[in-house]
Design an enzyme around this catalytic site. Structure first.
Site, PDB file in Angstrom:
ATOM      1  N   CYS A  80      -0.992   3.552   2.816  1.00 58.02           N
ATOM      2  CA  CYS A  80      -1.186   3.319   1.381  1.00 58.02           C
ATOM      3  C   CYS A  80      -2.153   2.156   1.164  1.00 58.02           C
ATOM      4  CB  CYS A  80       0.147   3.125   0.670  1.00 58.02           C
ATOM      5  SG  CYS A  80      -0.027   3.304  -1.127  1.00 58.02           S
ATOM      6  N   HIS A 183       2.363   8.301   1.394  1.00 54.18           N
ATOM      7  CA  HIS A 183       3.477   7.637   2.067  1.00 54.18           C
ATOM      8  C   HIS A 183       4.145   8.590   3.064  1.00 54.18           C
ATOM      9  CE1 HIS A 183       3.643   3.893  -0.237  1.00 54.18           C
ATOM     10  NE2 HIS A 183       3.130   4.624  -1.211  1.00 54.18           N
ATOM     11  N   GLU A 185       6.399   7.990   5.078  1.00 53.64           N
ATOM     12  CA  GLU A 185       7.841   7.690   5.132  1.00 53.64           C
ATOM     13  C   GLU A 185       8.596   8.339   3.986  1.00 53.64           C
ATOM     14  OE1 GLU A 185       5.510   5.663   4.054  1.00 53.64           O
ATOM     15  OE2 GLU A 185       6.258   4.272   2.534  1.00 53.64           O
TER      16      GLU A 185
END
Lengths: 202, 251
Positions: A80, A183, A185
């Site tokens: 990011c 992202h 994650e």
């Protein structure tokens, strides 16, 4: 495998750690130069604006350590805002000189319906790469950002997303460098597989 | 193409998921982490967890829930319920939430939206609005839908955007728990007036309701609770239907 997550006090990085653990790594959140030098993979996370993030990163004294890794082509992964900081300069709130590990600029998204570009969008790969292995045919990932890499289709851009016919750089690469604008994650099974694949990029 | 999002919502009381109708008749239904994981596996694009306890003990249990969700769930999630200060934002974001939604406290003190956006970024500030039809307009309700503020819901949403909210979640109280479809007209008015994503909430009873709210009101996401809790429709079946209608979804 150890993964050092650079701790420079920007945003919540707990989720990046959880995701790396699920992907089979041993993440360690650290501001120790020695840890960052020796880890096989270093992750530069980041949430928020470029100027305070660059200032915070410089304050840690870790910039030369990161530069050394890049010169030695040891894997550094920006996520990011961490991806954006890999470039020369960001035009978020003025002109913010960044790390300059990759050539290019970070500018506000233009000709898009809504800013931020927020939600799930599909990665289109422009080339073969170990990161793309075992991904589903429609690899959707989760984006939240208002600025992006320009020009959007330079050689460093491995994968992009189509936001109302505007290409948005999603994954960028250089020697020993990977950047993800989205992202991983937070990107479900696709994000998980991309993190699993990092070990193939060493 | 940016996908339209399907967002299951979980109301949490004392660490458990509960479900009521029009904010009443609340029943215990599940463990939040298990249910959140199930939704994520079934194709949910995002999750929302609302703390409806609002007591001091309840808040600390809720933070434990947020941490457990963050460890297990691999999609973004928003938390809300009783958020009144920057300290609340801080605690919830540190526990692992991606976004925090504010409701009554922002009506009382609109500057909270601006302060939170300045410190944490607009992308993690969701303004949640409980709205109920009042003649030709909609009024903003607060305190879990018990108090009419007299404020116009559209005007309040626009003010929220100007203050720095990154998303508006509009909960149509007339529809809540009634499963007769989303509040199309209200949502359409909002998507016309706003430049930030709008999440429609309240009233989903069948897969076609999602088609209607995406095609007729151009919302970015649709939120629902009971339709998923009681397994009336599977998330993937809704998404397949949306895709067949040409609406971009993550399948």
């Amino acid at each position: 495998m150890k993964v050092a997550i650079v701790d420079y006090g920007v945003g919540n990085v707990a989720n990046v750690g959880y995701a790396l653990t699920r992907a089979g790594y041993e993440p360690v959140l650290t501001k120790e130069a020695a840890e960052i030098k020796k880890a096989p993979i270093v992750v530069l996370p980041g949430v928020g604006a470029a100027a305070p993030a660059m200032a915070a990163l410089e304050a840690t004294g870790l910039v030369p350590v990161l530069r050394e890794r890049v010169e030695a082509k040891k894997l550094l992964v920006g996520i990011c805002l961490g991806m954006q900081l890999l470039y020369d300069i960001s035009f978020e709130d003025g002109a913010v000189p960044c790390l300059g590990f990759l050539p290019g600029r970070i500018e506000k998204l233009t000709n898009v319906p809504k800013i931020p570009h927020m939600g799930w969008n599909e990665l289109v790969f422009r080339d073969e790469h170990p990161l793309a292995e075992n991904l589903p045919s429609s690899p959707y990932v989760y984006f939240v950002h208002s600025y992006g890499k320009t020009p959007p289709l330079s050689d460093d851009v491995l994968a992009y997303a189509d936001y109302n016919s505007q290409p948005i750089p999603g994954i960028v690469t250089g020697e020993g460098l990977i950047g993800m604008q989205f992202h991983p994650e937070k990107s479900g099974a696709v994000g998980h597989q991309l993190l699993v694949n990092l070990r193939q990029c060493l | 193409m940016l996908a339209k999002r399907i967002v299951p919502c979980l109301d949490i009381r004392n660490g458990r998921v509960v479900k009521g109708q029009q904010f009443k008749n609340i029943k215990d239904v599940a463990d939040p982490v298990e249910l959140g994981k199930r939704y994520s596996d079934e194709g949910a694009d995002e999750l929302v967890f609302y703390d409806i306890t609002a007591s001091y003990e309840g808040r600390s249990i809720f933070l434990d829930v947020v941490r457990a969700v963050a460890e297990t769930i691999t999609i973004p999630f928003t938390v809300g319920g009783g958020v009144g200060s920057l300290e609340d934002f801080d605690a919830l974001l540190k526990a692992g939430a991606d976004k925090v939604s504010v409701n009554s406290a922002a009506v009382q003190r609109p500057a909270l939206i601006r302060e939170a956006a300045e410190v944490y970024g607009s992308q993690c500030v969701v303004l949640s609005i409980d709205a109920k039809r009042y003649g030709d307009s909609w009024h903003v309700y607060v305190k879990g839908g018990r108090e009419d503020t007299g404020l116009d819901a559209i005007a309040w949403a626009k003010q929220g955007e100007a203050l720095g909210a990154g998303e508006i979640c509009i909960n149509a109280m007339d529809q809540d728990g009634e499963t007769e479809g989303f509040a199309i007209e209200l949502c359409r008015r909002l998507t016309k007036e706003l430049h930030i994503p709008v999440i429609a909430s309240g009233g989903a009873g069948k897969a076609e309701d999602f088609v209607d709210v995406f095609t007729q009101a151009q919302v970015d996401a649709a939120l629902a609770a009971s339709i998923f809790h009681f397994r009336r429709v599977a998330i993937r079946d809704i998404k397949r239907l949306l895709k067949s209608k040409g609406i971009p979804v993550r399948l």
